[in-house]
Design a protein around this motif. Structure first.
Motif, PDB file in Angstrom:
ATOM      1  N   PHE A  47     -22.541  -9.458 -50.346  1.00  0.00           N
ATOM      2  CA  PHE A  47     -21.458  -9.146 -51.271  1.00  0.00           C
ATOM      3  C   PHE A  47     -20.349 -10.176 -51.072  1.00  0.00           C
ATOM      4  O   PHE A  47     -20.022 -10.540 -49.936  1.00  0.00           O
ATOM      5  N   GLY A  48     -19.739 -10.627 -52.161  1.00  0.00           N
ATOM      6  CA  GLY A  48     -18.575 -11.499 -52.096  1.00  0.00           C
ATOM      7  C   GLY A  48     -17.346 -10.763 -52.578  1.00  0.00           C
ATOM      8  O   GLY A  48     -17.385 -10.110 -53.627  1.00  0.00           O
ATOM      9  N   VAL A  49     -16.238 -10.845 -51.841  1.00  0.00           N
ATOM     10  CA  VAL A  49     -15.048 -10.029 -52.094  1.00  0.00           C
ATOM     11  C   VAL A  49     -13.794 -10.895 -52.073  1.00  0.00           C
ATOM     12  O   VAL A  49     -13.663 -11.799 -51.244  1.00  0.00           O
ATOM     13  N   SER A  50     -12.879 -10.581 -52.977  1.00  0.00           N
ATOM     14  CA  SER A  50     -11.543 -11.201 -52.948  1.00  0.00           C
ATOM     15  C   SER A  50     -10.483 -10.125 -53.068  1.00  0.00           C
ATOM     16  O   SER A  50     -10.560  -9.253 -53.932  1.00  0.00           O
ATOM     17  N   THR A  51      -9.478 -10.205 -52.174  1.00  0.00           N
ATOM     18  CA  THR A  51      -8.313  -9.320 -52.265  1.00  0.00           C
ATOM     19  C   THR A  51      -7.106 -10.042 -52.848  1.00  0.00           C
ATOM     20  O   THR A  51      -6.044  -9.452 -52.991  1.00  0.00           O
ATOM     21  N   GLY A  52      -7.269 -11.327 -53.161  1.00  0.00           N
ATOM     22  CA  GLY A  52      -6.142 -12.127 -53.621  1.00  0.00           C
ATOM     23  C   GLY A  52      -5.711 -11.783 -55.031  1.00  0.00           C
ATOM     24  O   GLY A  52      -6.489 -11.273 -55.842  1.00  0.00           O
ATOM     25  N   THR A  53      -4.460 -12.061 -55.330  1.00  0.00           N
ATOM     26  CA  THR A  53      -3.916 -11.855 -56.668  1.00  0.00           C
ATOM     27  C   THR A  53      -3.313 -13.172 -57.154  1.00  0.00           C
ATOM     28  O   THR A  53      -3.076 -14.096 -56.380  1.00  0.00           O
ATOM     29  N   GLY A  54      -3.079 -13.245 -58.437  1.00  0.00           N
ATOM     30  CA  GLY A  54      -2.510 -14.456 -59.003  1.00  0.00           C
ATOM     31  C   GLY A  54      -3.580 -15.310 -59.646  1.00  0.00           C
ATOM     32  O   GLY A  54      -4.743 -14.903 -59.799  1.00  0.00           O
ATOM     33  N   ALA A  55      -3.204 -16.524 -60.036  1.00  0.00           N
ATOM     34  CA  ALA A  55      -4.127 -17.428 -60.714  1.00  0.00           C
ATOM     35  C   ALA A  55      -5.283 -17.786 -59.792  1.00  0.00           C
ATOM     36  O   ALA A  55      -5.072 -18.145 -58.629  1.00  0.00           O
ATOM     37  N   PRO A  56      -6.523 -17.703 -60.277  1.00  0.00           N
ATOM     38  CA  PRO A  56      -7.665 -18.017 -59.421  1.00  0.00           C
ATOM     39  C   PRO A  56      -7.711 -19.501 -59.068  1.00  0.00           C
ATOM     40  O   PRO A  56      -7.160 -20.351 -59.766  1.00  0.00           O
ATOM     41  N   LEU A  57      -8.374 -19.789 -57.967  1.00  0.00           N
ATOM     42  CA  LEU A  57      -8.509 -21.163 -57.514  1.00  0.00           C
ATOM     43  C   LEU A  57      -9.312 -21.992 -58.508  1.00  0.00           C
ATOM     44  O   LEU A  57     -10.220 -21.476 -59.179  1.00  0.00           O
ATOM     45  N   ASP A  58      -8.979 -23.285 -58.601  1.00  0.00           N
ATOM     46  CA  ASP A  58      -9.824 -24.178 -59.374  1.00  0.00           C
ATOM     47  C   ASP A  58     -11.029 -24.570 -58.525  1.00  0.00           C
ATOM     48  O   ASP A  58     -11.166 -24.145 -57.370  1.00  0.00           O
ATOM     49  N   VAL A  59     -11.917 -25.386 -59.079  1.00  0.00           N
ATOM     50  CA  VAL A  59     -13.159 -25.720 -58.389  1.00  0.00           C
ATOM     51  C   VAL A  59     -12.883 -26.404 -57.058  1.00  0.00           C
ATOM     52  O   VAL A  59     -13.487 -26.078 -56.022  1.00  0.00           O
ATOM     53  N   ALA A  60     -11.973 -27.353 -57.046  1.00  0.00           N
ATOM     54  CA  ALA A  60     -11.667 -28.072 -55.806  1.00  0.00           C
ATOM     55  C   ALA A  60     -11.052 -27.155 -54.764  1.00  0.00           C
ATOM     56  O   ALA A  60     -11.346 -27.256 -53.565  1.00  0.00           O
ATOM     57  N   GLY A  61     -10.192 -26.235 -55.208  1.00  0.00           N
ATOM     58  CA  GLY A  61      -9.567 -25.301 -54.286  1.00  0.00           C
ATOM     59  C   GLY A  61     -10.547 -24.298 -53.722  1.00  0.00           C
ATOM     60  O   GLY A  61     -10.394 -23.838 -52.577  1.00  0.00           O
ATOM     61  N   TYR A  62     -11.575 -23.962 -54.521  1.00  0.00           N
ATOM     62  CA  TYR A  62     -12.560 -22.988 -54.067  1.00  0.00           C
ATOM     63  C   TYR A  62     -13.505 -23.559 -53.008  1.00  0.00           C
ATOM     64  O   TYR A  62     -13.933 -22.848 -52.091  1.00  0.00           O
ATOM     65  N   ALA A  63     -13.847 -24.825 -53.093  1.00  0.00           N
ATOM     66  CA  ALA A  63     -14.919 -25.407 -52.279  1.00  0.00           C
ATOM     67  C   ALA A  63     -14.796 -25.109 -50.778  1.00  0.00           C
ATOM     68  O   ALA A  63     -15.775 -24.677 -50.148  1.00  0.00           O
ATOM     69  N   PRO A  64     -13.626 -25.299 -50.143  1.00  0.00           N
ATOM     70  CA  PRO A  64     -13.556 -25.011 -48.702  1.00  0.00           C
ATOM     71  C   PRO A  64     -13.685 -23.527 -48.379  1.00  0.00           C
ATOM     72  O   PRO A  64     -14.106 -23.164 -47.272  1.00  0.00           O
ATOM     73  N   VAL A  65     -13.324 -22.667 -49.324  1.00  0.00           N
ATOM     74  CA  VAL A  65     -13.469 -21.223 -49.105  1.00  0.00           C
ATOM     75  C   VAL A  65     -14.946 -20.863 -49.048  1.00  0.00           C
ATOM     76  O   VAL A  65     -15.395 -20.112 -48.165  1.00  0.00           O
ATOM     77  N   GLY A  66     -15.732 -21.395 -49.974  1.00  0.00           N
ATOM     78  CA  GLY A  66     -17.162 -21.137 -49.964  1.00  0.00           C
ATOM     79  C   GLY A  66     -17.835 -21.659 -48.713  1.00  0.00           C
ATOM     80  O   GLY A  66     -18.704 -21.003 -48.132  1.00  0.00           O
ATOM     81  N   ALA A  67     -17.433 -22.855 -48.270  1.00  0.00           N
ATOM     82  CA  ALA A  67     -18.003 -23.413 -47.047  1.00  0.00           C
ATOM     83  C   ALA A  67     -17.659 -22.552 -45.836  1.00  0.00           C
ATOM     84  O   ALA A  67     -18.495 -22.323 -44.951  1.00  0.00           O
ATOM     85  N   ALA A  68     -16.424 -22.050 -45.789  1.00  0.00           N
ATOM     86  CA  ALA A  68     -15.998 -21.204 -44.676  1.00  0.00           C
ATOM     87  C   ALA A  68     -16.768 -19.882 -44.665  1.00  0.00           C
ATOM     88  O   ALA A  68     -17.059 -19.333 -43.591  1.00  0.00           O
ATOM     89  N   ALA A  69     -17.115 -19.366 -45.839  1.00  0.00           N
ATOM     90  CA  ALA A  69     -17.866 -18.116 -45.898  1.00  0.00           C
ATOM     91  C   ALA A  69     -19.230 -18.272 -45.226  1.00  0.00           C
ATOM     92  O   ALA A  69     -19.684 -17.380 -44.502  1.00  0.00           O
ATOM     93  N   ALA A  70     -19.891 -19.402 -45.449  1.00  0.00           N
ATOM     94  CA  ALA A  70     -21.186 -19.638 -44.822  1.00  0.00           C
ATOM     95  C   ALA A  70     -21.050 -19.712 -43.305  1.00  0.00           C
ATOM     96  O   ALA A  70     -21.832 -19.107 -42.561  1.00  0.00           O
ATOM     97  N   THR A  71     -20.052 -20.450 -42.827  1.00  0.00           N
ATOM     98  CA  THR A  71     -19.845 -20.576 -41.386  1.00  0.00           C
ATOM     99  C   THR A  71     -19.509 -19.234 -40.753  1.00  0.00           C
ATOM    100  O   THR A  71     -20.027 -18.879 -39.682  1.00  0.00           O
ATOM    101  N   CYS A  72     -18.641 -18.470 -41.411  1.00  0.00           N
ATOM    102  CA  CYS A  72     -18.256 -17.148 -40.885  1.00  0.00           C
ATOM    103  C   CYS A  72     -19.463 -16.227 -40.763  1.00  0.00           C
ATOM    104  O   CYS A  72     -19.593 -15.494 -39.773  1.00  0.00           O
TER     105      CYS A  72
END
Length: 337
Positions: free
Chosen positions: A285-310
């Protein structure tokens, strides 16, 4: 760039989330719930061949419901899906849910692992999982046990007891990513010899022993499965699944939450060999608790990489933290290594 764990090194380092565990040591099973202070955005991705789920279709990016009230991970195979009912009843009592006319309907997707042949007493008169789900809901907080706890109580990996694992990381910009996982895999979490974890390259500090990568092994098929030897080959082939949640406080759309789950499967494959087999029900499952404007593609990339490592780290921590109990069919990591 400097990366650190969150203060607890748990998924609850992601703001707005709590986790509750409930277990029955005689049953050798239990349930775990992830709750949000408010409904949270969620999606799911399945890569195993034998999943057991509830309400996961509505988490597809094209479906109407955008947010859920809770996610449940449980033992018990198909019986364990009723843990979701216990959580839903508790949420309804609290006045939470999706408004439909003058009623509210809590949205509680869930997934299960098979732990029915693990040495526990499964001769129940009434299905115990609704009560376990409600008890997990009542126990929810920012601190919770990992290892032999909650939905990981009766889990087994190929060569050691499995369990419930969690980990977190804080990115340089302050974004937090966390993972929660139940490891009940067909594959092995350790290299041949059972001392080193496949996930060792991603370890932060000594969170699962600090032994580092195995210097003597090619990354090939690990030793024969103790799980199969203990349960019988046929039974063990139908008794596997790793189920996980990855979460972030970064503002993501439902589609981005789906991508977060897809990215996190890389972490599962790095930590369990083999993973995503036709005989596992592996899902994230993928979850976000954040609010506001969603990340653009470049902003998302390190989050996705961190999810795999975590997720890799959380898988190793689940096995490392498991503790022995009466009736166990296979040893814990500490006893096996």
């Amino acid at each position: 760039m400097t990366y650190t764990t969150g203060p607890r090194n748990l998924i609850t380092d992601v703001s707005g989330l709590t986790v509750g565990n409930a277990q029955d040591e005689t049953l050798k099973s239990g349930s775990t719930v992830l709750l949000g202070d408010v409904p949270f955005t969620a999606s799911v991705h399945v890569m195993g061949g034998g999943p057991g789920t509830r309400e996961t279709d509505l988490l597809a990016p094209d479906k109407t419901v955008q947010q859920v009230d809770a996610l449940v991970l449980s033992g018990g195979s198909a019986f364990g899906l009723d843990a979701c009912s216990g959580v839903a009843d508790a949420l309804r009592d609290a006045g939470r849910g999706f408004a439909v006319g003058n009623v509210t309907v809590p949205i509680v997707p869930g997934a299960i692992v098979f732990d029915l042949i693990n040495g526990g007493d499964k001769a129940w008169g009434a299905n115990p999982y609704p009560d376990l789900g409600r008890a997990a809901y009542n126990a929810a907080g920012v601190d919770f046990a990992i290892g032999t706890a909650g939905a990981g109580t009766g889990a087994m990996a190929a060569r050691q007891k499995g369990g419930l694992g969690s980990a977190s990381v804080v990115l340089p910009d302050g974004t937090t990513v966390g993972a929660l996982v139940v490891v009940n895999a067909l594959g092995s979490v350790t290299t041949p010899g059972d001392r080193h974890f496949w996930a060792a390259p991603f370890e932060m500090g000594d969170e699962f022993g600090g032994f580092g990568p195995d210097p003597h092994v090619a990354y090939t098929t690990p030793d024969p499965s103790l799980k199969e030897q203990a349960m019988g080959l046929h039974a063990a082939k139908g008794a596997n699944t790793t189920i996980a949640i990855v979460a972030t406080d970064a503002p993501l759309t439902k589609t981005q939450c789906h991508r977060l789950a897809v990215n996190a499967h890389d972490g599962m494959a790095r930590a369990i060999v083999p993973s995503h087999t036709p005989l596992d029900g592996d899902l994230v499952f993928g979850v976000s608790t954040g609010t506001g404007a969603p990340l653009d593609v470049a902003g998302y990339a390190p989050v996705g990489a961190a999810a795999a490592t975590c997720l890799s780290r959380a898988i190793a921590r689940a096995v490392y933290a498991a503790t022995p109990a009466a009736g166990d069919l296979i040893p814990t990591y500490g006893a096996a290594s």
